[in-house]
Design a protein around this motif. Structure first.
Motif, PDB file in Angstrom:
ATOM      1  N   PRO A  92       0.850  -1.202   0.000  1.00 53.90           N
ATOM      2  CA  PRO A  92       0.000   0.000   0.000  1.00 53.90           C
ATOM      3  C   PRO A  92       0.884   1.250   0.000  1.00 53.90           C
ATOM      4  O   PRO A  92       1.984   1.233   0.568  1.00 53.90           O
ATOM      5  N   SER A  94       0.719   5.515   0.702  1.00 57.19           N
ATOM      6  CA  SER A  94      -0.006   6.738   1.064  1.00 57.19           C
ATOM      7  C   SER A  94       0.852   7.919   0.619  1.00 57.19           C
ATOM      8  O   SER A  94       0.699   8.432  -0.487  1.00 57.19           O
ATOM      9  N   GLY A  95       1.835   8.341   1.440  1.00 59.40           N
ATOM     10  CA  GLY A  95       2.671   9.487   1.052  1.00 59.40           C
ATOM     11  C   GLY A  95       4.009   9.096   0.443  1.00 59.40           C
ATOM     12  O   GLY A  95       4.772   9.959   0.014  1.00 59.40           O
ATOM     13  N   GLY A  96       4.348   7.807   0.441  1.00 62.39           N
ATOM     14  CA  GLY A  96       5.586   7.352  -0.190  1.00 62.39           C
ATOM     15  C   GLY A  96       6.858   7.732   0.550  1.00 62.39           C
ATOM     16  O   GLY A  96       7.933   7.752  -0.039  1.00 62.39           O
ATOM     17  N   HIS A  97       6.779   8.016   1.857  1.00 60.87           N
ATOM     18  CA  HIS A  97       7.961   8.480   2.598  1.00 60.87           C
ATOM     19  C   HIS A  97       8.677   7.382   3.374  1.00 60.87           C
ATOM     20  O   HIS A  97       9.545   7.678   4.199  1.00 60.87           O
ATOM     21  N   SER A  98       8.335   6.118   3.148  1.00 61.56           N
ATOM     22  CA  SER A  98       9.042   5.043   3.852  1.00 61.56           C
ATOM     23  C   SER A  98      10.547   5.196   3.672  1.00 61.56           C
ATOM     24  O   SER A  98      11.029   5.342   2.548  1.00 61.56           O
ATOM     25  N   SER A 103       6.846   1.312   0.423  1.00 57.70           N
ATOM     26  CA  SER A 103       5.575   1.490  -0.298  1.00 57.70           C
ATOM     27  C   SER A 103       5.778   1.311  -1.804  1.00 57.70           C
ATOM     28  O   SER A 103       4.822   1.356  -2.571  1.00 57.70           O
ATOM     29  N   GLY A 162       2.604  11.029   4.304  1.00 58.47           N
ATOM     30  CA  GLY A 162       1.227  10.557   4.162  1.00 58.47           C
ATOM     31  C   GLY A 162       0.634  10.136   5.495  1.00 58.47           C
ATOM     32  O   GLY A 162       1.340   9.622   6.366  1.00 58.47           O
ATOM     33  N   GLY A 165       1.074   5.677   6.269  1.00 56.77           N
ATOM     34  CA  GLY A 165       2.227   5.086   6.941  1.00 56.77           C
ATOM     35  C   GLY A 165       2.463   5.738   8.292  1.00 56.77           C
ATOM     36  O   GLY A 165       2.786   5.068   9.278  1.00 56.77           O
ATOM     37  N   HIS A 166       2.266   7.051   8.356  1.00 53.23           N
ATOM     38  CA  HIS A 166       2.550   7.815   9.571  1.00 53.23           C
ATOM     39  C   HIS A 166       1.674   7.354  10.742  1.00 53.23           C
ATOM     40  O   HIS A 166       2.175   6.992  11.816  1.00 53.23           O
ATOM     41  N   VAL A 172       4.736  11.038  15.631  1.00 53.89           N
ATOM     42  CA  VAL A 172       5.158  11.938  16.716  1.00 53.89           C
ATOM     43  C   VAL A 172       5.323  13.338  16.138  1.00 53.89           C
ATOM     44  O   VAL A 172       5.939  13.509  15.080  1.00 53.89           O
ATOM     45  N   GLY A 219       1.692  -1.631   6.002  1.00 49.47           N
ATOM     46  CA  GLY A 219       2.012  -2.622   4.978  1.00 49.47           C
ATOM     47  C   GLY A 219       1.871  -4.081   5.341  1.00 49.47           C
ATOM     48  O   GLY A 219       2.074  -4.935   4.478  1.00 49.47           O
ATOM     49  N   VAL A 224      -5.458   0.311   4.786  1.00 49.72           N
ATOM     50  CA  VAL A 224      -6.383   1.194   5.515  1.00 49.72           C
ATOM     51  C   VAL A 224      -6.780   2.321   4.566  1.00 49.72           C
ATOM     52  O   VAL A 224      -5.944   3.103   4.120  1.00 49.72           O
ATOM     53  N   TYR A 450      12.288   3.321  16.509  1.00 45.98           N
ATOM     54  CA  TYR A 450      10.964   3.790  16.087  1.00 45.98           C
ATOM     55  C   TYR A 450      10.668   3.282  14.672  1.00 45.98           C
ATOM     56  O   TYR A 450      11.399   3.605  13.732  1.00 45.98           O
TER      57      TYR A 450
HETATM   58  C1  LIG Z   1      10.952  13.955   5.353  1.00 47.55           C
HETATM   59  C2  LIG Z   1      10.329  13.096   6.415  1.00 47.55           C
HETATM   60  C3  LIG Z   1       9.846  13.683   7.583  1.00 47.55           C
HETATM   61  C4  LIG Z   1       9.258  12.896   8.581  1.00 47.55           C
HETATM   62  N1  LIG Z   1       8.791  13.493   9.728  1.00 47.55           N
HETATM   63  C5  LIG Z   1       8.236  12.723  10.700  1.00 47.55           C
HETATM   64  C6  LIG Z   1       7.744  13.307  11.920  1.00 47.55           C
HETATM   65  O1  LIG Z   1       7.789  14.514  12.123  1.00 47.55           O
HETATM   66  N2  LIG Z   1       7.235  12.479  12.868  1.00 47.55           N
HETATM   67  C7  LIG Z   1       7.156  11.119  12.682  1.00 47.55           C
HETATM   68  O2  LIG Z   1       6.649  10.425  13.562  1.00 47.55           O
HETATM   69  N3  LIG Z   1       7.580  10.554  11.528  1.00 47.55           N
HETATM   70  C8  LIG Z   1       8.122  11.317  10.549  1.00 47.55           C
HETATM   71  N4  LIG Z   1       8.579  10.731   9.405  1.00 47.55           N
HETATM   72  C9  LIG Z   1       8.468   9.277   9.251  1.00 47.55           C
HETATM   73  C10 LIG Z   1       7.111   8.915   8.665  1.00 47.55           C
HETATM   74  O3  LIG Z   1       6.149   8.949   9.694  1.00 47.55           O
HETATM   75  C11 LIG Z   1       7.179   7.490   8.056  1.00 47.55           C
HETATM   76  O4  LIG Z   1       8.164   7.450   7.057  1.00 47.55           O
HETATM   77  C12 LIG Z   1       5.825   7.064   7.509  1.00 47.55           C
HETATM   78  O5  LIG Z   1       5.809   5.667   7.375  1.00 47.55           O
HETATM   79  C13 LIG Z   1       5.542   7.702   6.177  1.00 47.55           C
HETATM   80  O6  LIG Z   1       4.226   7.485   5.796  1.00 47.55           O
HETATM   81  P1  LIG Z   1       3.839   7.615   4.258  1.00 47.55           P
HETATM   82  O7  LIG Z   1       2.434   7.250   4.136  1.00 47.55           O
HETATM   83  O8  LIG Z   1       4.310   8.921   3.736  1.00 47.55           O
HETATM   84  O9  LIG Z   1       4.803   6.534   3.599  1.00 47.55           O
HETATM   85  P2  LIG Z   1       4.565   5.283   2.674  1.00 47.55           P
HETATM   86  O10 LIG Z   1       5.922   5.032   2.106  1.00 47.55           O
HETATM   87  O11 LIG Z   1       3.447   5.472   1.743  1.00 47.55           O
HETATM   88  O12 LIG Z   1       4.189   4.144   3.701  1.00 47.55           O
HETATM   89  C14 LIG Z   1       5.034   3.690   4.731  1.00 47.55           C
HETATM   90  C15 LIG Z   1       4.695   2.223   5.060  1.00 47.55           C
HETATM   91  O13 LIG Z   1       3.338   2.128   5.444  1.00 47.55           O
HETATM   92  C16 LIG Z   1       2.586   1.350   4.518  1.00 47.55           C
HETATM   93  N5  LIG Z   1       1.317   2.048   4.287  1.00 47.55           N
HETATM   94  C17 LIG Z   1       1.160   3.307   3.816  1.00 47.55           C
HETATM   95  N6  LIG Z   1      -0.142   3.621   3.761  1.00 47.55           N
HETATM   96  C18 LIG Z   1      -0.813   2.556   4.207  1.00 47.55           C
HETATM   97  C19 LIG Z   1      -2.197   2.274   4.369  1.00 47.55           C
HETATM   98  N7  LIG Z   1      -3.118   3.192   4.081  1.00 47.55           N
HETATM   99  N8  LIG Z   1      -2.568   1.048   4.828  1.00 47.55           N
HETATM  100  C20 LIG Z   1      -1.632   0.120   5.150  1.00 47.55           C
HETATM  101  N9  LIG Z   1      -0.307   0.341   5.011  1.00 47.55           N
HETATM  102  C21 LIG Z   1       0.097   1.546   4.547  1.00 47.55           C
HETATM  103  C22 LIG Z   1       3.461   1.245   3.284  1.00 47.55           C
HETATM  104  O14 LIG Z   1       3.212   0.066   2.535  1.00 47.55           O
HETATM  105  C23 LIG Z   1       4.852   1.296   3.880  1.00 47.55           C
HETATM  106  O15 LIG Z   1       5.234   0.012   4.349  1.00 47.55           O
HETATM  107  C24 LIG Z   1       9.167  11.494   8.403  1.00 47.55           C
HETATM  108  C25 LIG Z   1       9.662  10.908   7.228  1.00 47.55           C
HETATM  109  C26 LIG Z   1      10.241  11.689   6.247  1.00 47.55           C
HETATM  110  C27 LIG Z   1      10.779  11.040   4.989  1.00 47.55           C
END
Ligand SMILES: Cc1cc2nc3c(=O)[nH]c(=O)nc-3n(C[C@H](O)[C@H](O)[C@H](O)COP(=O)(O)OP(=O)(O)OC[C@H]3O[C@@H](n4cnc5c(N)ncnc54)[C@H](O)[C@@H]3O)c2cc1C
Length: 495
Positions: A92, A94-98, A103, A162, A165-166, A172, A219, A224, A450
């Motif tokens: 899955p 969401s924001g692609g920030h893994s 993701s 996104g 993942g967050h 936090v 993931g 979700v 974390y």
């Molecule tokens: C620049 C940057 C700043 C950040 N700042 C903070 C911060 O201030 N505080 C903090 O706590 N963290 C922070 N993070 C970490 C961030 O919370 C994690 O990287 C988070 O997993 C990113 O979520 P995403 O949806 O963008 O990533 P994604 O790469 O889309 O997803 C991360 C993981 O979750 C899974 N996933 C995503 N969406 C879903 C869904 N809907 N259902 C099931 N699984 C899903 C994906 O498959 C992947 O394994 C930061 C990261 C970056 C790169």
């Protein structure tokens, strides 16, 4: 590229509508092409395939079999069944920030289910519960919360992260000491599970999933598609401040900071940035006036001494959110968050102040950065407060920590292509720094890290991320995903 309906797809559609006793086509692509409506599919032959496969971090360049953009829960369900029948791993997005590109699968050959069309938002003004689609990013979510009654949710600072993942890995941010981590504020979720069933997970429905998704949900247990999250009304005045200290005072400042968390007001949240420029900056958000904020930081300043400079601003909550989003523009609804780059992030979570060895290692590395880095820094979050008093049990196990540290190394390498790791010295420096921190971690304490800063280099990472929750997580994984369809290199294992 939006999917074009074809006769081949019609055949596959008939198969999709078949009863569960009939097999789905094992050709995943034709199966996905049969999903009607506003969903669309990107395959390796699509012109935007490369762009769609990239993660936010250019370290990775995985090649998924396809990227599917569903528009409804039924689309998600159908896509899961298509991938499952062909035994293709599902990621899955969401924001692609893994941090490890999970993701995009974290390996070649996955199906990415990208939730960009799930950007629905509403707020119930009686319960203050926000309904947030799984494809929303934090900045636009903050903007919508503010525009719809001046609400906040306790979540991270980066506006392009996104919600998916967050929220599923903790979350936090600058109001966590007041309201807890984001996963502890999830009231319920709509999840499409690995069998394709559309479920509600809450304190009263599918309670195992509700427990597992809050902390270990990224993931591993399904997709979700929607979160219901407790929102809050901040006070009319909110103060943000930066306090700068010289890195040479690292030992005193780090000790004072860790001790401060135990007695500091829960209206106050802080993070400290230490970087290779020789600066240590404490960033504070205080839910109240400037006068009260100054009183709240007084015990910290008593222990650290006067900062070399400070910048204290009273405004609204949204002003503080914009300030600490560090955007190139100031528009949370459409954040411009710096160019995509190469980065390596890692973390450690501490239940006590850093020991002397740990502090000295930090100073040693920050004062000897490698050639080629564009930035290297530590973000030290002050934990405690409501983070330690969740309303219910979940798979997030880091309650009780004093500080959490994120170790970040970034480099630009203009001219290199995504996937080219480049800047060997940056990566070696980052790994050696981390290895020394791991070796110095207080003896007898199990290492904690974390999960939202997920890192393949961390030994025994499952224990560090999930600790005592791990056995139950494996049991739930076996029960909801026995064929391990939701798999990536650090997903919750079956055994
Ligand atoms: C620049 C940057 C700043 C950040 N700042 C903070 C911060 O201030 N505080 C903090 O706590 N963290 C922070 N993070 C970490 C961030 O919370 C994690 O990287 C988070 O997993 C990113 O979520 P995403 O949806 O963008 O990533 P994604 O790469 O889309 O997803 C991360 C993981 O979750 C899974 N996933 C995503 N969406 C879903 C869904 N809907 N259902 C099931 N699984 C899903 C994906 O498959 C992947 O394994 C930061 C990261 C970056 C790169």
């Amino acid at each position: 590229m939006h999917f074009q309906w074809t006769s081949l797809a019609l055949v596959a559609a008939a198969a999709l509508q078949a009863t569960t006793s009939q097999a789905l086509p094992t050709n995943m692509i034709s199966c996905l092409q049969a999903i009607k409506g506003k969903s669309y599919l990107i395959t390796p032959s699509s012109s935007n395939y490369t762009k769609e496969s990239l993660t936010e971090n250019y370290l990775f360049n995985y090649k998924p079999q396809a990227i599917f953009h569903p528009a409804t829960n039924n689309d998600v369900s159908a896509a899961i069944k298509c991938a499952s029948a062909a035994n293709v791993a599902i990621a899955p997005r969401s924001g692609g920030h893994s941090f490890e590109g999970y993701s995009a699968g974290g390996q070649d050959g996955s199906l990415i289910i990208d939730l960009n069309q799930f950007n629905q938002f509403s707020i119930d003004k009686k319960t203050n519960i926000a309904t947030i689609g799984g494809g929303n990013r934090l900045g636009p979510t903050y903007a919508k919360l503010w525009a719809n009654g001046q609400y906040l949710i306790p979540a991270g600072t980066c506006p392009t992260v996104g919600i998916g993942g967050h929220a599923l890995g903790g979350g936090v941010g600058m109001t966590s000491r007041k309201y807890g981590v984001l996963s502890d504020n999830i009231v319920s979720m709509t999840v499409v599970d690995p069998s394709g069933a559309i479920k509600t997970a809450s304190a009263t429905e599918n309670t195992d999933l509700y427990w597992a998704l809050r902390g270990a949900g990224g993931g591993s247990f399904g997709v979700v598609t929607e979160f219901r999250i407790q929102a809050y009304k901040p006070p009319s005045k909110v103060t943000s401040m930066t306090l700068d200290f010289p890195l040479s005072k690292y030992s005193t400042i780090l000790d004072a900071y860790a001790a401060f968390g135990a007695t500091a007001s829960e209206d106050l949240m802080a993070e400290m940035n230490l970087d290779t420029s020789g600066n240590m900056q404490v960033q504070v958000v205080y839910l109240g006036s400037k006068a009260d904020a100054n009183k709240a930081v007084a015990p910290l300043l008593k222990a650290t001494g006067k900062p070399k400079s400070s910048d204290i601003r009273e405004g609204k909550w949204i002003d503080a959110a914009v300030r600490f989003a560090w955007m190139q523009n100031s528009d949370l609804a459409n954040p411009k968050a710096g160019d995509s780059n190469y980065a390596k992030g890692r973390s450690l979570v501490y239940r006590q102040a850093l020991n002397k060895k740990e502090k000295d290692i930090i100073y040693k590395y920050l004062t000897a950065p490698p050639k080629g880095i564009s930035a290297a820094y530590l973000i030290v979050d002050l934990w405690g407060g409501k983070i330690n008093r969740p309303a219910s049990e979940s798979a997030f196990v880091h309650h009780g920590a004093v500080i959490g540290i994120e170790f970040v190394t970034e480099w630009g390498d203009a001219g290199t292509k995504p996937g080219k790791k480049a800047c060997g010295p940056c990566q070696t420096w980052s790994l050696n720094f981390y290895k020394e921190m791991l070796a110095a971690y207080t003896k007898g304490q199990p290492i904690q890290a974390y999960q939202n800063y997920i890192d393949k280099d961390l030994p025994n990472s499952m224990d560090a991320y999930y600790g005592k929750a791990l056995p139950r997580l494996k049991t739930i994984k076996k029960s909801v995903d026995p064929n391990n369809v939701f798999r990536f290199p650090q997903s919750i294992p079956l055994n």
